[in-house]
Design an enzyme around this catalytic site. Structure first.
Site, short mmCIF file in Angstrom:
data_model
loop_
_atom_site.label_atom_id
_atom_site.label_comp_id
_atom_site.label_asym_id
_atom_site.label_seq_id
_atom_site.Cartn_x
_atom_site.Cartn_y
_atom_site.Cartn_z
N ASN A 142 0.82 -1.21 0.00
CA ASN A 142 0.00 0.00 0.00
C ASN A 142 0.86 1.26 0.00
O ASN A 142 0.35 2.36 0.19
CB ASN A 142 -0.89 0.03 1.25
N HIS A 170 -14.01 -1.43 6.32
CA HIS A 170 -12.83 -2.09 6.90
C HIS A 170 -13.12 -2.62 8.31
O HIS A 170 -13.89 -2.04 9.07
CB HIS A 170 -11.70 -1.06 6.98
N GLU A 193 -15.91 4.17 3.39
CA GLU A 193 -14.53 4.38 2.93
C GLU A 193 -14.59 5.19 1.66
O GLU A 193 -15.57 5.11 0.92
CB GLU A 193 -13.89 3.01 2.62
N SER A 207 -10.84 -0.86 0.30
CA SER A 207 -9.49 -1.40 0.40
C SER A 207 -9.28 -2.70 -0.38
O SER A 207 -8.18 -2.96 -0.84
CB SER A 207 -9.13 -1.63 1.86
N ASP A 263 -13.38 7.11 5.77
CA ASP A 263 -12.03 6.55 5.92
C ASP A 263 -11.29 6.69 4.59
O ASP A 263 -11.63 6.03 3.61
CB ASP A 263 -12.16 5.07 6.33
N HIS A 323 -7.10 4.71 1.61
CA HIS A 323 -6.55 4.46 0.27
C HIS A 323 -6.78 5.63 -0.70
O HIS A 323 -6.59 5.48 -1.89
CB HIS A 323 -7.11 3.16 -0.30
N LYS A 362 0.13 4.20 4.58
CA LYS A 362 -0.03 3.74 3.19
C LYS A 362 0.64 4.73 2.25
O LYS A 362 1.86 4.74 2.17
CB LYS A 362 -1.51 3.46 2.93
C1 LIG Z 1 -5.11 -0.14 6.59
C2 LIG Z 1 -6.47 0.38 6.85
C3 LIG Z 1 -6.84 0.89 8.10
C4 LIG Z 1 -5.95 0.78 9.31
O1 LIG Z 1 -4.87 1.64 9.27
P1 LIG Z 1 -3.53 1.23 10.05
O2 LIG Z 1 -2.77 2.49 10.14
O3 LIG Z 1 -2.87 0.18 9.23
O4 LIG Z 1 -3.98 0.71 11.39
C5 LIG Z 1 -8.08 1.46 8.24
N1 LIG Z 1 -8.94 1.51 7.21
C6 LIG Z 1 -8.65 0.99 6.01
C7 LIG Z 1 -9.64 1.07 4.92
C8 LIG Z 1 -7.42 0.40 5.79
O5 LIG Z 1 -7.14 -0.14 4.61
#
Ligand SMILES: *Cc1c(COP(=O)(O)O)cnc(C)c1O
Length: 374
Positions: free
Chosen positions: A12, A98, A155, A159, A184, A187, A218
């Site tokens: 990522n 997620h 989101e 993801s 969220d 990505h 990421k």
């Molecule tokens: C990776 C991810 C998270 C968590 O983030 P981290 O910093 O890895 O704990 C939250 N939401 C989504 C959609 C993710 O892909």
């Protein structure tokens, strides 16, 4: 891996920043100046200069009044949802949200409802139901003596599927029904919008999303999570988010690397890296489709090669691995049963030659994919 070099097509680290000299240099300097660890929770004595600078840099980058960094995106989700809603409130989640937000919604004690993935009609139906529910005199009073609250969570870029949420429509719906919206951008951050703030910027709903969330691990190439929003929201979280209060502050090196990443993403080099990424995404799409795979219509760096049966996904992943390509099979419980896939991702640091090696490996697979999961 096991003494053999393999090309990573599942990271990522979309902009290739995790190994960027500017981030490494910032991390090293922070270790020298502040040490390896923070020594305490931020509210006790763990708040170091890089933490404050990171919070400020995040707010400027996101164009919000304030922001707060957490030790991970997972911690940001848990602390924030549980600080904002509880028993007597209603949380409405996209079906493909997620795991951290599912866990957070459950732990909060709020009533949890799920709408079909990106389905506006289903979301509206649940919002209407929630509106009636919160008016009922029999409804459990919300914990802090305020009216019952409805929180929609989605989101921006999903993801495991790589598709985008229709944020404009979701914003209109939540406004019409008096709900809050949490998005969220794990990505989306760094990849979308004029200033690369994320899909919220690209879809022009910046001032209309109450809670913006994301990770620093990421596209930003460091580690940690964040929430961006109003000053009032952030002040509330500083005092109420348990994953912030009762957890040691992130390593200063991680915060310093994230600051360097935010600076970079906002610069001309950030735009160049984004263009490099999209160029590689497009080339990969051509190659994958050319080898007989059906790709869903995605506009992100996540290209899900849908397989279906778990065993088949594992077989294809092994064959690619043997040819020097790393794409782990994504299976239940990360995705639904029978929807196993190879989650192929591009990064700005893939070379064209590496993409051709993936193409050759796809061409050499013993048998073609069985077809898309749907
Ligand atoms: C990776 C991810 C998270 C968590 O983030 P981290 O910093 O890895 O704990 C939250 N939401 C989504 C959609 C993710 O892909």
């Amino acid at each position: 891996m096991a003494g053999v070099e393999r090309i990573n097509f599942s990271s990522n680290d979309y902009l290739g920043l995790a190994n960027h000299p500017a981030l490494k240099e910032a991390a090293v300097r922070a270790v020298e100046r502040f040490g390896a660890g923070s020594g305490a929770s931020r509210l006790v004595c763990g708040s170091l200069a890089p933490h404050h600078e990171l919070d400020d840099a995040l707010a400027v980058f996101k164009g919000t009044e304030a922001a707060l960094s957490f030790s991970s995106g997972y911690a940001a989700a848990m602390g924030t949802v549980c600080a904002l809603v509880g028993k007597g409130d209603i949380v409405i989640l996209d079906k493909l949200i997620h795991a951290c937000l599912i866990d957070a919604a459950r732990l909060s004690g709020a009533t949890v409802r799920v709408f079909k993935h990106n389905d506006l009609a289903d979301l509206e139906e649940i919002l209407v139901w929630a509106g009636a529910e919160r008016q009922k005199p029999s409804a459990t009073p919300a914990p802090v003596g305020r009216p019952s609250q409805v929180l929609v969570i989605t989101e921006s870029v999903f993801s495991m599927d790589g598709d985008l949420a229709p944020l404009r429509n979701i914003v209109e719906l939540k406004e019409r029904h008096g709900a809050w919206l949490m998005v969220d951008e794990a990505h989306g951050t760094g990849l979308f919008g004029e200033h690369r703030r994320g899909v919220i910027e690209a879809m022009e709903v910046s001032g209309r999303v109450e809670i913006q969330m994301g990770t620093l691990g990421k596209s930003l190439g460091a580690a940690g999570g964040y929430i961006a929003g109003s000053r009032m929201l952030i002040d509330w979280l500083v005092n109420r988010a348990r994953s912030f209060i009762f957890s040691t502050a992130p390593a200063p090196a991680a915060a310093a690397a994230a600051i360097a990443a935010i600076e970079l993403v906002g610069s001309g080099e950030g735009e160049e890296r984004r263009q490099a990424l999209w160029g590689r995404v497009n080339r990969l799409k051509e190659r994958v489709i050319g080898r007989g795979w059906l790709l869903p219509a995605v506009q992100s760096a996540i290209l899900p090669l849908m397989v279906g049966p778990e065993s088949e996904a594992v077989r294809i992943s092994r064959e690619l691995y043997d040819q020097g390509i790393l794409i782990p099979a994504i299976r239940y419980p990360t995705v639904a049963r029978g929807k196993a896939r190879l989650r192929l991702t591009a990064t700005a640091s893939h070379t064209w030659e590496e993409i051709e090696r993936l193409d050759a490996a796809l061409a050499a697979l013993v048998s073609a994919p069985v077809g898309p999961g749907d």
